[in-house]
Design an enzyme around this catalytic site. Structure first.
Site, PDB file in Angstrom:
ATOM      1  N   GLU A  32      -2.115   2.820 -12.035  1.00 46.85           N
ATOM      2  CA  GLU A  32      -2.147   1.421 -11.610  1.00 46.85           C
ATOM      3  C   GLU A  32      -3.478   1.287 -10.894  1.00 46.85           C
ATOM      4  O   GLU A  32      -3.576   1.437  -9.674  1.00 46.85           O
ATOM      5  CB  GLU A  32      -0.962   1.090 -10.706  1.00 46.85           C
ATOM      6  CG  GLU A  32      -0.689  -0.399 -10.580  1.00 46.85           C
ATOM      7  CD  GLU A  32      -1.339  -1.037  -9.370  1.00 46.85           C
ATOM      8  OE1 GLU A  32      -2.456  -1.595  -9.554  1.00 46.85           O
ATOM      9  OE2 GLU A  32      -0.766  -0.982  -8.288  1.00 46.85           O
TER      10      GLU A  32
ATOM     11  N   CYS B 283      -5.056  -5.153  -5.012  1.00 46.95           N
ATOM     12  CA  CYS B 283      -5.431  -4.947  -6.409  1.00 46.95           C
ATOM     13  C   CYS B 283      -5.086  -6.164  -7.249  1.00 46.95           C
ATOM     14  O   CYS B 283      -5.570  -6.311  -8.374  1.00 46.95           O
ATOM     15  CB  CYS B 283      -4.768  -3.698  -6.972  1.00 46.95           C
ATOM     16  SG  CYS B 283      -2.985  -3.649  -6.746  1.00 46.95           S
TER      17      CYS B 283
END
Length: 573
Positions: free
Chosen positions: A303, A338
């Site tokens: 991720e 993110c």
């Protein structure tokens, strides 16, 4: 029953602490404050240069220090305020042995110690309840603020998502993750059955920006499925997860089930290469993610970075709300998510509204005093302003707001401190060779690019999306289907919104929000969060994510007979 028992234990242990109970005599317990929680070894309110804390390692069921200590400075004033026991390459042997001793079939699976599924349902119930207690949730929110400065509401939100996740996987929900399925065979006595199977020894590496939520959700997912994890959190914030590990032990987590290590990247890489975990989950930068993928022969789930986009469709409405969401997406946590909004594609209809002036007003009300803007832990002030200046050299580019350092602060120079910033760049310039790479460079701070498009230029927007490398979150802000439905009820076949159909159908991002209230950040625990378009992509938070990341498929075919009467050996084939 368990809630009252945990609450009673909490009150009993706190009272014992106030009386100076005997359990304060050990090294671990001697660091506990009389007015603190029974699992805690630090006081978030008193953590400072004058009252520094220490972070230990956990391996083979025992907490311990190290011959090497890394000093973490306070991101708000530069004072040394945390000492982290970091393992060096000479001290990795216990961690390598611990992982290597875990069999490939895991600590539990559907055929081995299935009662551990119930154990982890019970642990989750207790831990979720603990985090629901105001004193506990406030402790973790304050501790998060001290090491990864963000507003109290943002920090508390991280705790609440973690708490809800743990509640979601209480009771029987853990064993439901291992649900099997069967398919009838070709003859009597034959049945094929599919199972979710653990990997066994695994590793988890998580970043600084969500020091509680990301490691807890991934750690518990790994444990639920029967794996033995080695957990490494960025040393700047690892104190948060160290305290959470102690809370989990308090709630019944076997101390041997998880190893917790503090180290630099080089040492952690050496541990991985020698211990050879069956799977490693990495959340962080794309550069390190790609290195790990090579080093570990593809046995990774990632991720990684996200240059996340938002498109405002042609239907203008609720401008105040849309502006507020854009501000939150771009600048909450000082842009250190993110999922943060990196680029805003604004339809020309929105350009004719006060949207940009509203964005400017909202950005300028953020202040260091309440940490609605604060230190940037991975990009310096100089680097961010240099990026702004490079963008402003593009023809037609202009500074919309920000672009200056924060004032009147004591944030150390190793960190960044800039005002929330937005730079406008014309769409046609963005797509030009040389400009595109610069414009789409992820700046992990309070920064975004803004551009404008016409309906005839949607293909250019889609081209920009197609050329991006990271596909984490996205938002398409349009309620066009509702607009059509309200006015075209006489039409039997309802045409979908051109903006939603075109954009969603020709994009990839794994977590995409669509509609007037669409956002890029703030993912809760009740839906998938993760990238798409990459077979290595990792999810978080949901049963689907846990099963994808932390288990593999195993098929067992039962064929018990009977053999047909009067069967004879057939000719060779």
């Amino acid at each position: 029953m368990y809630r009252s028992a945990v609450a009673a234990r909490l009150l009993r242990d706190t009272a014992a602490a106030q009386k100076g109970s005997g359990w304060l005599s050990s090294l671990n317990h001697s660091r506990r404050f009389a007015h603190s929680l029974p699992f805690a070894t630090v006081d978030a309110e008193e953590l400072s240069g004058a009252r520094p804390a220490e972070v230990q390692n956990l391996v083979q069921g025992k907490w311990g220090g190290s011959s090497r200590w890394n000093t973490i400075v306070d991101p708000l004033n530069g004072e040394p305020f945390i000492r982290v026991a970091e393992v060096d390459e000479k001290g990795i042997k216990p961690f390598v042995e611990s992982l290597s001793n875990c069999p490939k079939h895991g600590l539990h699976n559907p055929f081995k110690l299935p009662e551990r599924y119930l154990l982890y349902g019970n642990i989750s119930s207790k831990a979720g309840h603990m985090l629901s207690l105001p004193k506990v949730s406030d402790f973790f929110a304050r501790l998060i603020q001290r090491v990864s400065p963000k507003s109290y509401q943002q920090a508390l939100g991280e705790v609440q998502v973690t708490q809800k996740f743990l509640e979601n996987f209480s009771g029987d929900q853990v064993r439901f993750l291992a649900r099997s399925f069967g398919v009838p065979g070709n003859h009597l006595g034959q049945l094929s059955t599919g199972f979710r199977w653990p990997y066994g020894p695994v590793a988890i590496i998580t970043p600084f920006n969500f020091p509680l939520e990301i490691p807890v959700l991934q750690l518990m997912g790994a444990l639920y499925m029967g794996n033995k994890p080695l957990l490494k959190v960025d040393s700047k914030v690892s104190i948060v997860m160290e305290q959470m590990m102690r809370l989990l032990h308090y709630c019944g987590l076997p101390e041997e089930d998880v190893d917790f290590v503090n180290s630099d990247g080089k040492t952690m890489n050496k541990i991985l290469m020698e211990a050879n975990p069956r799977m490693t989950l990495f959340t962080g930068s794309s550069r390190i993610a790609e290195k790990l993928a090579v080093d570990l022969n593809g046995r990774v789930k990632l991720e990684d970075a996200g240059f996340d986009w938002k498109i405002l469709g042609p239907d203008v409405g609720e401008a105040d709300y849309v502006a507020w969401v854009c501000d939150q997406d771009a600048y909450a946590c000082s842009g250190q998510k993110c999922s943060a909004q990196s680029i805003l594609f604004m339809h020309e209809n929105w350009a004719a509204t006060p949207l940009l002036s509203k964005l400017k007003e909202l950005a300028e009300r953020r202040k260091l005093e309440d940490l609605t803007v604060g230190p940037v832990l991975t990009v310096t002030t100089e680097a961010m302003l240099d990026h702004v200046n490079k963008l402003l050299k593009i023809p037609g580019a202009k500074l919309l707001f920000g672009g200056k350092p924060l004032e009147n602060h004591s944030i150390p120079s190793i960190y960044g401190a800039v005002k929330p910033t937005a730079v406008y760049v014309p769409l046609d310039e963005i797509l030009k060779h040389g400009n595109y790479e610069l414009v789409t460079k992820e700046i992990f701070g309070p920064f975004q690019v803004v551009t404008e498009y016409k309906k005839s230029q949607l293909s250019m927007v889609l081209e920009a999306l197609e050329r991006m490398h990271a596909h984490l979150t996205a938002a398409v802000v349009s309620n066009d289907p509702l607009f059509l439905q309200a006015r075209l009820l006489i039409i039997r076949v309802l045409k979908p919104s051109w903006i939603l159909q075109e954009v969603i159908g020709q994009s990839v991002n794994g977590t995409t929000y669509a509609g007037l209230r669409a956002r890029t950040t703030g993912a809760p625990q009740n839906h998938w969060f993760g990238p798409a378009g990459d077979p290595r992509g990792a999810g978080i938070g949901t049963p689907e994510a846990i099963k994808l990341v932390w288990s593999c498929h195993r098929e067992i075919i039962y064929d018990i007979g009977p053999v047909p009467q009067q069967w004879e050996i057939p000719p060779s084939t």
